[in-house]
Scaffold this active site. Structure first.
Site, mmCIF file in Angstrom:
data_model
loop_
_atom_site.group_PDB
_atom_site.id
_atom_site.type_symbol
_atom_site.label_atom_id
_atom_site.label_comp_id
_atom_site.label_asym_id
_atom_site.label_seq_id
_atom_site.Cartn_x
_atom_site.Cartn_y
_atom_site.Cartn_z
ATOM 1 N N GLY A 103 0.815 -1.209 0.000
ATOM 2 C CA GLY A 103 0.000 0.000 0.000
ATOM 3 C C GLY A 103 0.847 1.257 0.000
ATOM 4 N N ARG A 131 -7.943 -2.859 -1.002
ATOM 5 C CA ARG A 131 -7.729 -1.735 -0.080
ATOM 6 C C ARG A 131 -8.099 -0.418 -0.751
ATOM 7 N NH1 ARG A 131 -1.809 -2.902 2.212
ATOM 8 N NH2 ARG A 131 -2.274 -1.113 3.533
ATOM 9 N N SER A 176 -2.881 10.179 8.290
ATOM 10 C CA SER A 176 -2.274 9.211 7.381
ATOM 11 C C SER A 176 -0.974 9.765 6.823
ATOM 12 C CB SER A 176 -3.217 8.868 6.217
ATOM 13 O OG SER A 176 -2.519 8.127 5.234
ATOM 14 N N ASP A 328 1.113 0.233 13.277
ATOM 15 C CA ASP A 328 1.449 -1.096 12.759
ATOM 16 C C ASP A 328 1.801 -2.081 13.869
ATOM 17 O OD1 ASP A 328 1.032 -0.602 10.051
ATOM 18 O OD2 ASP A 328 3.009 0.288 9.822
ATOM 19 N N LYS A 355 -6.018 -2.181 6.781
ATOM 20 C CA LYS A 355 -4.638 -2.566 6.487
ATOM 21 C C LYS A 355 -4.671 -3.795 5.577
ATOM 22 C CE LYS A 355 -2.212 0.512 8.872
ATOM 23 N NZ LYS A 355 -1.092 1.276 8.281
ATOM 24 N N ARG A 404 1.899 -8.972 9.353
ATOM 25 C CA ARG A 404 1.928 -8.639 10.783
ATOM 26 C C ARG A 404 1.067 -9.595 11.615
ATOM 27 N NH1 ARG A 404 5.377 -4.525 10.591
ATOM 28 N NH2 ARG A 404 5.028 -2.924 9.020
#
Length: 447
Positions: A103, A131, A176, A328, A355, A404
């Site tokens: 992304g 996304r 962001s 994150d 995400k 993640r």
């Protein structure tokens, strides 16, 4: 479940080690790696980059910059050398730019293309194609770019840049760093001054690096937040960059060493930019033993070696204003919370739902399947910790193409009674190719 076209699913069983000890060096910071390639490709002359993260996401950025005219090569000395084309010098790519799962690459490169006389089509894997890109499309369209996307502002999408593009003042509707960076990158080839107003501060790697490359950029505090102003038609000068270790990658070892009894781990060369170090703050609030050794500044970024030893953790209410500096790291924070005494409330993180996966739902399901009690909120989780005992484990986790989730649940398995199985560990390669090898080293096993 859809899988990345690059790899077939790679299940992995994780068993708890006796303890973790040793020294490791985590990969280069992903945010800084992406930006160093892009800005080097826009400078005139040769830049050198040491410590670049060589995961799939960053390599997608390198491939895209090559497709638009930059010469990018990795030497045998692991130093990357980039011959840039200059701001305004991007060439028309011959085919669609494949962003894989990244992304960051997509949003930032959309900004770059928006103010150049090229047209670029962005494609990605199944996860990335789901996304939303609308938050980037809106300001770039105001600057004059013509953007056609798939329904819902999704990939595949095509950006036709406008020259000269139009400078704007843009107040971020949601915190962001990617949207901020996309607008600032578009501003580089836009005459006049473009301003981004940031009500909530986000990671500031773009501002630091743009200034380092010679862009005329100011950051001031205004009544509505930070105002970042960039004067366009910039001339960027080539740089030598050393990329610090990624705090988001170090996060997994910080939590692992904190929760596995007897552990003592040194994580070398970790970037501690205050806009990224929220997890260190949160873990210390919970009682973690994290010492900063040899603090130093590298390329404008604060860096230290972190020594982390096992400690008894207590549940906390995570301050919501930490969210932007650890967005994150929430999945692995939820794991730390599972081993704390009492409840941890971690909210203010609705961003997690868009995400690589819906990380709030994915972590709730994964933790509960392995014996952890949680309560899901729109913007986070409450996790009821067990006071440091082993969790039950024993379940199979759906990693949902999300690196993640895979790494966070690997850490959970390190203090579980029964092994935890990941349905697919292959997404880890997007950000941390050596993760399992380093886990084996710290566990005293061979990978």
């Amino acid at each position: 479940m859809a899988h990345s076209p690059h790899t077939s699913p790679s299940p992995r069983v994780i068993r708890a080690p006796a303890r973790l000890s040793g020294r490791i060096r985590v990969p280069g910071d992903k945010s800084i790696s992406h930006r160093s390639l892009m800005l080097s490709a826009l400078a005139v002359g040769e830049s050198r980059i040491e410590g670049l993260l060589e995961g799939e996401d960053v390599l997608a950025t390198a491939a895209a910059m090559r497709a638009m005219g930059a010469t990018i090569a990795r030497g045998d000395d692991a130093v990357w050398r980039v011959q840039g084309v200059g701001v305004g010098g991007l060439l028309q790519p011959a085919q669609a730019l494949d962003m894989g799962n990244s992304g960051t690459s997509t949003r930032l490169l959309m900004g770059l293309v928006a103010s150049h006389a090229v047209s670029a089509t962005f494609v990605g894997d199944a996860s990335l194609s789901g996304r939303p890109m609308g938050r980037v499309i809106t300001p770039l369209a105001r600057m004059g770019a013509d953007i056609t996307s798939s329904p819902g502002g999704r990939l595949p999408l095509t950006v036709r840049g406008l020259v000269p593009s139009v400078p704007i003042d843009y107040e971020l509707p949601v915190a962001s760093a990617q949207v901020k960076s996309a607008v600032l990158l578009a501003a580089l080839n836009t005459p006049g001054i473009t301003r981004v107003i940031e009500p909530v501060p986000t990671r500031d790697h773009s501002e630091r690096m743009l200034a380092g490359f010679g862009a005329r950029l100011t950051v001031e505090q205004g009544p509505r937040g930070r105002v970042i102003a960039l004067e366009g038609e910039a001339e960027l000068r080539p740089q030598s960059i050393t990329v610090p270790g990624d705090p988001s990658s170090a996060a997994f070892w910080m939590v692992a060493a904190s929760v596995v009894p007897g552990s003592d781990v040194v994580i070398e060369n970790v970037g501690l930019n205050p806009t990224r170090a929220g997890l260190v703050t949160a873990l210390r609030m919970m009682g973690a033993d994290i010492a900063e050794l040899a603090p130093r500044t590298v390329g404008g970024e604060p860096v230290a070696d972190l020594r982390v030893r096992h400690a008894a953790l207590s549940g906390i209410e995570v301050p919501p204003d930490l969210a932007p500096s650890m967005i994150d790291e929430y999945p692995v924070l939820f794991v730390a919370a599972a081993f704390a005494a009492g409840a941890t409330v971690a909210r203010g993180a609705e961003e997690l739902r868009v995400k690589e996966s819906d990380r709030i739902a994915a972590m709730r399901v994964a933790l509960e399947a392995n014996g952890v009690t949680t309560v899901e909120h729109e913007d986070g989780l409450t996790v009821h910790g067990n006071g440091g005992d082993k969790i039950a484990g024993g379940a199979t986790v759906a990693t949902q193409l999300d690196h993640r989730i895979a790494m966070s649940m690997t850490i959970a398995a390190l203090h579980a009674r029964d092994s935890i199985t990941l349905d697919d560990a292959s997404p880890v390669a997007t950000s941390y190719p050596a993760f399992y090898q380093q886990l084996a080293e710290l566990s005293g096993e061979t990978a």
